[in-house]
Design an enzyme around this catalytic site. Sequence first.
Site, PDB file in Angstrom:
ATOM      1  N   GLU A  98      -9.907   2.735  -5.044  1.00  0.00           N
ATOM      2  CA  GLU A  98      -9.463   4.099  -4.760  1.00  0.00           C
ATOM      3  C   GLU A  98      -8.238   4.518  -5.573  1.00  0.00           C
ATOM      4  O   GLU A  98      -7.195   4.839  -5.012  1.00  0.00           O
ATOM      5  CB  GLU A  98      -9.162   4.228  -3.261  1.00  0.00           C
ATOM      6  CG  GLU A  98     -10.363   3.903  -2.396  1.00  0.00           C
ATOM      7  CD  GLU A  98     -10.046   3.904  -0.900  1.00  0.00           C
ATOM      8  OE1 GLU A  98     -10.848   4.453  -0.150  1.00  0.00           O
ATOM      9  OE2 GLU A  98      -9.015   3.341  -0.495  1.00  0.00           O
TER      10      GLU A  98
ATOM     11  N   HIS B 154      -2.843   3.077  -4.574  1.00  0.00           N
ATOM     12  CA  HIS B 154      -2.268   2.523  -3.336  1.00  0.00           C
ATOM     13  C   HIS B 154      -0.876   1.949  -3.576  1.00  0.00           C
ATOM     14  O   HIS B 154      -0.519   0.908  -3.018  1.00  0.00           O
ATOM     15  CB  HIS B 154      -3.187   1.447  -2.738  1.00  0.00           C
ATOM     16  CG  HIS B 154      -4.447   1.985  -2.127  1.00  0.00           C
ATOM     17  ND1 HIS B 154      -4.490   2.563  -0.877  1.00  0.00           N
ATOM     18  CD2 HIS B 154      -5.711   2.078  -2.613  1.00  0.00           C
ATOM     19  CE1 HIS B 154      -5.724   2.952  -0.606  1.00  0.00           C
ATOM     20  NE2 HIS B 154      -6.489   2.681  -1.653  1.00  0.00           N
TER      21      HIS B 154
ATOM     22  N   ASP C 187       0.863  -1.194   0.000  1.00  0.00           N
ATOM     23  CA  ASP C 187       0.000   0.000   0.000  1.00  0.00           C
ATOM     24  C   ASP C 187       0.897   1.240   0.000  1.00  0.00           C
ATOM     25  O   ASP C 187       2.139   1.133  -0.048  1.00  0.00           O
ATOM     26  CB  ASP C 187      -0.963  -0.011   1.207  1.00  0.00           C
ATOM     27  CG  ASP C 187      -2.316   0.575   0.830  1.00  0.00           C
ATOM     28  OD1 ASP C 187      -2.335   1.744   0.410  1.00  0.00           O
ATOM     29  OD2 ASP C 187      -3.328  -0.133   0.923  1.00  0.00           O
TER      30      ASP C 187
HETATM   31  C1  ACM Z   1     -10.881  -0.462   0.742  1.00  0.00           C
HETATM   32  O1  ACM Z   1     -11.347  -0.438   1.885  1.00  0.00           O
HETATM   33  N1  ACM Z   1     -10.261   0.593   0.231  1.00  0.00           N
HETATM   34  C2  ACM Z   1     -10.969  -1.659  -0.071  1.00  0.00           C
END
Ligand code: ACM
Length: 559
Positions: free
Chosen positions: A353, A289, A219
């Site tokens: 995201e 991410h 991440d």
């Molecule tokens: C998430 O909670 N961004 C998958």
Amino acid sequence: MTPIENIMKRISLLLLLAACCLASPALRAKDDLTVDVIPRPALVETGKGTFRAAGAYFNCDPRIEVRTQRAIRALADRITFVSGRTCSFASPVGLTPAAAESKRTKGFLFLKEEAMGDEAYTIDISPKACIVKAGGHSGFLYALQTLRQLMPVSIFGMQTDASEHFPMPCVKIADKPRFGYRGLLLDCSRHFYPVEDIKKTLDLMLLFKMNRFHWHLTDDQGWRVEIKKYPRLTQVGAFRTGTMVGKDFDSNDGVRYGGYYTQDQMREIVAYAEERGITVIPEIDLPGHMQGALAAYPQLGCTGGPYTVRTTWGVSEEVLCAGKEESYQFLEDVFTELMDIFPSEYFHIGGDECPKKEWSHCPSCQERIRQLGLKADGKHSAEVYLQNYVTARVQKFLAEHGRKIIGWDEIFEGDLAEGATVMSWRGVESGQQAAAAGYDVIMTPKWYCYLNYLQSEDPSTEPLGHGHFLPLDKAYSYEPFEGLDASAEGHILGVQANMWTEYIATQEHMEYMLLPRMVALAEVQWSPRDAKDYGRFYASLKRKGYEIFKQLGYNYRTY
Ligand code: ACM
Ligand code: ZN
């Protein structure tokens, strides 16, 4: 009894046993609160009397796999240790099911029934014998978890007790899972959990019959997997210069933080999980991410950086450049090394995201959009379709190696290639739409399944967590088929509990967030819909569950 009555009685007994073997969820479990097994088995028929496990013989069908026999023998050894009465273990060559049953074997008898598949099992306890049948490793493991929970809780502890005879209730259980995918996600990027902690969590998963460990490994705040071809991922990407303090996004504790798993350690986790019937599904979150990776290899970003491993939570605007061919080479190299470590058919490729701001300015990304002829269409921007392209390329590469992808529900925006599995986290809608459109789906809607959310409405009474209230009964109340067209139900592979660790830095805190809510979700994953009953579940938890956590040394919250 007349001969006719006798025959009728035999037929009805046979029918009952057949029903037990099929574990039909249509047959309602008889509610018996003394059988405190969580998750609730599909079928429970209580009888009279008890069986004494202490000192009982363990007879094991020799056709049962060696690793399974090891697990069975471990239960025998544990009863011996706690009770001080020896439970001998044998796996005699001549022990066919027919021979064993005709001799009316005393003690424990474990028999392999190939036709039962891998995860189902039956247990038949009479005052003289405890007969366990299953088709494969997982079925026997699950039967062992049920047996442990049917025994006095001291079976889980380290105290010896010579007065303990280990009485077990006479009961017939026929059990099989409602869903094949019963997951737990652990985020090891925001905070790093050492191998020993992960093993402790895997033990907990087995106890509640969960079978998929979704390992969130990368991440913005840290890359945690050793990739030999890209050493800077762990030299640089695995460490941040500090971490924000509490919820103050302007703060930084200035303490270097990080860690990563070597390939040997990942193999160790995979083997440990497999022994417990658990498949490890690694997640490389892409194309968003990825700031941890960009800090190590800035040429993979749209601007070329420099980037740092992120020290605050939240979503980074800096994402993988989808224009440069080098990005795809990087992903293929990473997955090539991981495929050698993780036998899982499914790989999780993230997809959540991913801000599109950098892509909309980046000459390489825009050139790729032109080449592919991607266009905004009133529903989605061209950049959303560019993410579809990234997903499809990774999917195709993994498919060439016999693997399938799972992605967060954002992958379903725009055009998603056939064969992808959607993990519905923002709510239930994406999952329901994807299932209706013919995609396989794993449900993990955050309002029910994000165990990093708080367990009280008053944050001041709880350790730090994401600021939303998710109590035990709410987690338990989740029904994956609610609002779903019946024709789409077959596409729901299962349900997952998620543990995001931005605010959870220690194993102790993590266990507090997991327990007991993870157990509520385990019942959502395992038990037939019509066997669910919060009152019965809560009573079992209070009578037995909390005691089990205590004996095993897990931290937990009480309700
Ligand atoms: C998430 O909670 N961004 C998958
Ligand atoms: Zn770019």
